[in-house]
Design a protein around this motif. Structure first.
Motif, PDB file in Angstrom:
ATOM      1  N   THR A  33       0.822  -1.208   0.000  1.00  0.00           N
ATOM      2  CA  THR A  33       0.000   0.000   0.000  1.00  0.00           C
ATOM      3  C   THR A  33       0.858   1.260   0.000  1.00  0.00           C
ATOM      4  O   THR A  33       0.366   2.345  -0.289  1.00  0.00           O
ATOM      5  N   SER A  34       2.129   1.108   0.340  1.00  0.00           N
ATOM      6  CA  SER A  34       3.057   2.241   0.312  1.00  0.00           C
ATOM      7  C   SER A  34       4.443   1.741  -0.050  1.00  0.00           C
ATOM      8  O   SER A  34       4.749   0.551   0.095  1.00  0.00           O
ATOM      9  N   ARG A 149       1.408   2.697  -6.227  1.00  0.00           N
ATOM     10  CA  ARG A 149       0.129   2.730  -5.514  1.00  0.00           C
ATOM     11  C   ARG A 149       0.040   3.924  -4.575  1.00  0.00           C
ATOM     12  O   ARG A 149      -1.012   4.567  -4.475  1.00  0.00           O
ATOM     13  N   GLU A 150       1.141   4.223  -3.895  1.00  0.00           N
ATOM     14  CA  GLU A 150       1.134   5.361  -2.972  1.00  0.00           C
ATOM     15  C   GLU A 150       1.017   6.682  -3.718  1.00  0.00           C
ATOM     16  O   GLU A 150       0.308   7.598  -3.285  1.00  0.00           O
ATOM     17  N   GLY A 174      -5.162   2.428  -3.278  1.00  0.00           N
ATOM     18  CA  GLY A 174      -4.813   2.100  -1.904  1.00  0.00           C
ATOM     19  C   GLY A 174      -5.554   0.891  -1.390  1.00  0.00           C
ATOM     20  O   GLY A 174      -5.350   0.468  -0.250  1.00  0.00           O
TER      21      GLY A 174
END
Length: 244
Positions: A33-34, A149-150, A174
Motif C-alpha cells: 500500500t506504500s 500505488r502510494e 490504496g
C-alpha cells in the motif's frame, strides 16, 4: 551461473521472483500500500532468504533427502523469528504495519523454492548471493508496486508529497484491486521491454536457469525439463539417489 555477479543479476532481472516467476503474490499484493511497506517487506525477506540459503547450503551434505523440506522450514522459521524480534525491538511501526505477513515468510514460496532448487545443490557462497539477488529482486518489485500505488492513491512517495494540490487521489490504488492493476501494468511493461530486446537480438527466452539441456548432470532440481519433454509429455520418473 555460479559467480556472485551472475547470481545477483539473475535475481534482479532474469528470474525476478515477482515480475518473471510470479512468486510470493500474497505479500506482494497485500503489503504494498506504500513504498515504505514494500521496501520493509522486501528487505526483511531478503535477509531471511540469504541466511537460509547459506545455512541450507552448508548443511546440504548432512540433511537427509527425505526430510529436506521439514529441515528447510525449521531453518527458515528460526531466521524469521529472529528478524521479527529485531523488528519489534527497533522498528515497531514497520512490524505493526506488516503484521501477520512477517511470520508468513516461513512458507513464502520464493524462499522454499530457492532452498530446493538452488541452495540444496550448490556451494555456500553462490547460494548466499543467489539469496541476496532474489531478495533484491523481490525488494525492487515490492518497492516499485508500493511507490506507484502510494503516488496514485495518496499523491506521495515515502511520505513526501509529489503531486500538485489540484491532484485528486485515486483511492482504489490504496485498496486491494489497485494492487492487481499496478502489478499487471508493471508486468506488461516488463514484457514489452523483453519483446523490444528480443527484436534487437537479445532474447531472454531461457530465463529459467541458463539451461544447458544436459539433464543427466543438471543440478537445477526444479527444472521442468527434468519431468516434461519438448512436446509436453511427462518423462518416466528417475529413481531416488538413495535408492540407486
Amino acid at each position: 551461473m555460479n559467480n556472485a555477479g551472475e547470481r545477483l543479476y539473475n535475481g534482479l532481472v532474469k528470474e525476478n521472483p515477482t515480475f518473471v516467476l510470479m512468486l510470493g503474490m500474497c505479500p506482494t499484493l497485500a503489503v504494498t500500500t506504500s513504498a515504505m511497506n514494500g521496501l520493509g517487506m522486501g528487505l526483511t525477506t531478503m535477509v531471511v532468504l540469504a541466511l537460509s540459503n547459506l545455512i541450507i547450503s552448508l548443511l546440504r551434505g548432512i540433511i537427509p533427502n527425505r526430510v529436506r523440506i521439514p529441515a528447510f522450514i525449521v531453518i527458515i522459521a528460526s531466521f524469521v523469528t529472529a528478524v521479527q524480534l529485531l523488528l519489534q525491538a527497533y522498528i515497531p511501526a514497520l512490524n505493526k504495519s506488516l503484521g501477520v505477513y512477517i511470520p508468513l515468510i516461513v512458507v513464502n514460496c520464493i524462499i522454499l523454492g530457492r532452498a530446493e532448487s538452488y541452495a540444496y545443490s550448490n556451494p555456500a557462497i553462490p547460494s548466499l548471493f543467489d539469496g541476496i539477488g532474489m531478495g533484491l529482486g523481490f525488494t525492487f518489485a515490492l518497492t516499485c508496486i508500493g511507490a506507484v500505488r502510494e503516488l496514485l492513491g495518496a499523491g506521495e512517495i515515502f511520505g513526501l508529497a509529489l503531486m500538485p494540490d489540484s491532484f485528486v487521489p485515486i483511492r482504489i490504488f490504496g485498496q486491494a484491486p489497485g494492487a492487481f492493476f499496478v502489478l499487471a501494468a508493471l508486468v506488461a511493461l516488463q514484457n514489452y521491454v523483453k519483446d523490444v530486446r528480443k527484436k534487437a537480438g537479445k532474447s531472454y527466452e531461457k530465463i529459467g536457469s541458463g539451461c544447458s539441456e544436459d539433464c543427466m548432470n543438471c543440478s537445477e532440481k526444479g527444472c521442468t525439463k527434468r519431468f516434461y519433454g519438448e512436446d509436453g509429455t511427462r518423462k518416466a520418473a528417475e529413481p531416488d539417489k538413495e535408492e540407486r
